[in-house]
Design a protein around this motif. Structure first.
Motif, short mmCIF file in Angstrom:
data_model
loop_
_atom_site.label_atom_id
_atom_site.label_comp_id
_atom_site.label_asym_id
_atom_site.label_seq_id
_atom_site.Cartn_x
_atom_site.Cartn_y
_atom_site.Cartn_z
N TYR A 33 -1.42 -4.02 13.81
CA TYR A 33 -2.76 -3.41 13.78
C TYR A 33 -3.00 -2.59 15.05
CZ TYR A 33 -7.72 -2.62 13.62
OH TYR A 33 -8.94 -2.00 13.62
N LEU A 34 -2.62 -3.16 16.22
CA LEU A 34 -2.86 -2.45 17.49
C LEU A 34 -2.02 -1.18 17.56
CD1 LEU A 34 -3.16 -5.47 19.95
CD2 LEU A 34 -5.00 -4.01 19.06
N TYR A 58 3.80 -2.56 6.16
CA TYR A 58 3.52 -1.21 5.66
C TYR A 58 2.84 -0.37 6.75
CZ TYR A 58 1.08 2.29 2.77
OH TYR A 58 0.60 3.45 2.24
N VAL A 59 1.84 -0.98 7.37
CA VAL A 59 1.06 -0.29 8.41
C VAL A 59 1.96 0.01 9.62
CG1 VAL A 59 -0.77 -0.75 10.11
CG2 VAL A 59 -1.17 -1.21 7.69
N GLU A 99 -8.69 -5.47 6.04
CA GLU A 99 -7.77 -5.83 4.95
C GLU A 99 -6.79 -4.68 4.69
OE1 GLU A 99 -9.84 -7.48 1.59
OE2 GLU A 99 -8.19 -6.86 0.29
N LEU A 100 -7.33 -3.45 4.76
CA LEU A 100 -6.51 -2.25 4.54
C LEU A 100 -5.37 -2.19 5.54
CD1 LEU A 100 -6.84 0.05 2.51
CD2 LEU A 100 -8.14 1.31 4.22
N PHE A 101 -5.61 -2.70 6.76
CA PHE A 101 -4.59 -2.62 7.80
C PHE A 101 -3.93 -3.98 8.11
CE2 PHE A 101 -7.38 1.03 8.25
CZ PHE A 101 -6.44 2.01 7.99
N GLY A 102 -4.07 -4.91 7.17
CA GLY A 102 -3.26 -6.14 7.20
C GLY A 102 -3.76 -7.28 8.05
N LEU A 103 -4.87 -7.07 8.81
CA LEU A 103 -5.31 -8.11 9.74
C LEU A 103 -5.95 -9.30 9.02
CD1 LEU A 103 -4.93 -8.13 12.74
CD2 LEU A 103 -7.23 -7.21 13.04
N THR A 104 -6.77 -9.02 8.00
CA THR A 104 -7.43 -10.11 7.26
C THR A 104 -6.39 -11.08 6.70
OG1 THR A 104 -9.11 -8.53 6.63
CG2 THR A 104 -9.05 -10.55 5.36
N GLN A 105 -5.30 -10.52 6.16
CA GLN A 105 -4.28 -11.36 5.53
C GLN A 105 -3.66 -12.34 6.52
OE1 GLN A 105 -4.90 -8.17 5.18
NE2 GLN A 105 -4.06 -7.24 3.35
N VAL A 106 -3.31 -11.87 7.73
CA VAL A 106 -2.64 -12.78 8.68
C VAL A 106 -3.64 -13.76 9.30
CG1 VAL A 106 -0.62 -11.34 9.19
CG2 VAL A 106 -2.69 -11.04 10.56
#
Ligand SMILES: C[S@@+](CC[C@H](N)C(=O)[O-])C[C@H]1O[C@@H](n2cnc3c(N)ncnc32)[C@H](O)[C@@H]1O
Length: 240
Positions: free
Chosen positions: A13-14, A87-88, A143-150
């Motif tokens: 994300y960062l 993906y991101v 969520e779009l950038f994967g942070l919510t999932q982890v």
């Protein structure tokens, strides 16, 4: 494993955030050292070939990894929790490669000399970037950038499946993020041939991306998305 996924997802994300900010500088030509129009020019053929290769690499990565088939394949080798972060991360890396290796083509196509008009165009450019960022928050930025999932995985919660949403701008058009990019890429007081190439190829790619994305959205949400598509314009309210 939960901590590793969290560290991986947060790092991805960062890196995305840094890449996004660099992208603004790359296109608007503010602050960053290497922009769309800087660097030593090479021959026109070389520049066109290299730039097209860089743009195609991004397009293949971006569209390929977004498909349901790829997601199923990914799940066979790694945890789906880190699928979006991967993906991101890869999208950010292919973009950074593009920024680094992009060949400027300095031929000027237009140059707006009126300070008032140039100021207006620059404001439009930043408005485009703002629309992009704002719209990501409308359909769930983290969520779009994967942070919510982890984070959910780390906290021992299951991430709810993606929900179809039409808040704010999504009530007017189906693709505000892509519209924001188109505005940001075309609104420039000085358009060089290199910038024109970037804006044209990315705009063409956005239309391909929309076609692929809507196919997936229809498969995922069925009639709900079909009805939304009939009711709401793609990019310009009332037009198309
Ligand atoms: C980069 S975003 C672009 C979204 C949209 N095309 C736009 O331009 O605003 C792509 C992701 O958004 C998701 N998406 C697109 N429209 C959506 C909606 N109305 N509600 C929820 N997710 C959506 C897609 O499934 C895809 O994972």
């Amino acid at each position: 494993m939960k901590s590793a996924a969290l560290v991986y997802g947060t790092s991805a994300y960062l890196i995305f955030l840094g890449t996004f900010l660099y992208a603004i500088g790359f296109v608007t030509q503010y602050i960053v050292p290497k922009t769309i129009d800087t660097g030593a020019p090479t021959s026109l053929t070389n520049a066109l070939a290299i730039n097209l290769l860089l743009l195609s690499t991004f397009a293949f990565q971006h569209s390929g990894m977004a498909r349901q088939g790829f997601k199923r394949l990914f799940a066979r080798f790694a945890s789906p929790v880190i699928e979006r972060s991967s993906y991101v991360l890869l999208a950010s890396l292919t973009l950074l490669l593009l920024f680094w290796q992009w060949q400027p083509i300095p031929t000027v196509i237009w140059n707006i000399e009126s300070p008032a008009l140039a100021g207006l165009v620059i404001a439009g450019e930043f408005l485009g970037w703002l629309i992009v960022l704002y719209s990501t928050f409308l359909i769930s930025h983290f969520e779009l950038f994967g942070l919510t999932q982890v984070i959910s995985h780390f906290a021992g919660r299951l991430t709810a499946p993606v929900k179809f949403k039409t808040p704010g701008l999504y009530r007017l058009i189906r693709h505000p993020i892509y519209l924001g990019f188109i505005i940001a890429f075309w609104s420039t007081p000085v358009m060089t041939l290199g910038h024109l190439m970037f804006a044209s190829v990315t705009t063409a790619y956005i239309f391909v991306g929309i076609w692929l994305e809507e196919r997936d959205l229809v498969a995922l949400f069925g009639d709900e998305y079909r009805k939304y598509r009939e009711r709401v314009a793609m990019l310009l309210p009332g037009l198309f």
